[in-house]
Design a protein around this motif. Structure first.
Motif, short mmCIF file in Angstrom:
data_model
loop_
_atom_site.label_atom_id
_atom_site.label_comp_id
_atom_site.label_asym_id
_atom_site.label_seq_id
_atom_site.Cartn_x
_atom_site.Cartn_y
_atom_site.Cartn_z
N ARG A 159 0.83 -1.20 0.00
CA ARG A 159 0.00 0.00 0.00
C ARG A 159 0.87 1.25 0.00
O ARG A 159 0.58 2.21 -0.71
CB ARG A 159 -0.91 0.02 1.23
N ARG A 160 1.91 1.19 0.79
CA ARG A 160 2.82 2.33 0.85
C ARG A 160 3.49 2.55 -0.51
O ARG A 160 3.64 3.69 -0.96
CB ARG A 160 3.88 2.12 1.92
N VAL A 192 2.26 1.75 -3.46
CA VAL A 192 1.25 2.28 -4.38
C VAL A 192 1.01 3.76 -4.09
O VAL A 192 0.93 4.58 -5.02
CB VAL A 192 -0.06 1.47 -4.26
N CYS A 193 0.94 4.13 -2.82
CA CYS A 193 0.74 5.54 -2.47
C CYS A 193 1.93 6.39 -2.92
O CYS A 193 1.75 7.50 -3.42
CB CYS A 193 0.54 5.69 -0.96
N ALA A 241 3.94 5.74 -5.43
CA ALA A 241 3.90 5.81 -6.89
C ALA A 241 2.86 6.83 -7.35
O ALA A 241 3.10 7.59 -8.30
CB ALA A 241 3.61 4.44 -7.48
N CYS A 242 1.70 6.86 -6.69
CA CYS A 242 0.67 7.85 -7.04
C CYS A 242 1.15 9.27 -6.74
O CYS A 242 0.94 10.18 -7.55
CB CYS A 242 -0.61 7.57 -6.28
N ALA A 243 1.80 9.46 -5.61
CA ALA A 243 2.32 10.78 -5.26
C ALA A 243 3.39 11.22 -6.25
O ALA A 243 3.43 12.38 -6.67
CB ALA A 243 2.88 10.77 -3.84
N SER A 249 3.67 10.29 -9.39
CA SER A 249 3.05 10.61 -10.68
C SER A 249 2.35 11.97 -10.63
O SER A 249 2.33 12.70 -11.63
CB SER A 249 2.07 9.52 -11.10
N LEU A 250 1.78 12.35 -9.49
CA LEU A 250 1.17 13.66 -9.37
C LEU A 250 2.21 14.77 -9.37
O LEU A 250 2.00 15.83 -9.95
CB LEU A 250 0.34 13.75 -8.09
N GLN A 302 3.60 15.80 -12.88
CA GLN A 302 2.70 16.47 -13.82
C GLN A 302 3.21 17.86 -14.18
O GLN A 302 2.90 18.38 -15.24
CB GLN A 302 1.29 16.58 -13.24
#
Length: 94
Positions: free
Chosen positions: A10-11, A13-14, A16-18, A20-21, A24
């Motif tokens: 979970r960490r 994935v979090c 990786a999402c951070a 990618s944001l 941007q």
């Protein structure tokens, strides 16, 4: 699955999402074409900041208020930074 691996996944994935944001902001490169060569926009903003700081210095020197600002080694680099950031906000705000 070993205990605690779901927390790590979970960490991951979090994170990786951070990431990618945060990436941007790298989508558009603020470049300016000058005679066929591309220069970064921050370069022009720094030049504008230096020119505006010099003009401020000359204007204050002309009216004899240059001593009111404080130590010049601290004030004028701060003015260059301020004017550069203002130029960036004016010309490169998307």
């Amino acid at each position: 699955m070993p205990p605690g691996s779901t927390i790590h996944s979970r960490r991951a994935v979090c994170m990786a999402c951070a990431a990618s944001l945060l990436l941007q902001g790298c989508a558009v490169s603020p470049s300016i074409a000058v005679v066929g060569a591309y220069f970064p926009g921050w370069l022009f903003c720094i030049v504008a900041g230096v020119v505006l700081a010099i003009l401020t210095f000359l204007a204050l020197k002309r009216v004899s208020h240059d001593r009111l600002l404080g130590p010049p080694a601290l004030v004028y680099p701060t003015l260059v930074t301020f004017f550069s950031l203002i130029a960036w906000l004016i010309f490169f705000q998307h």
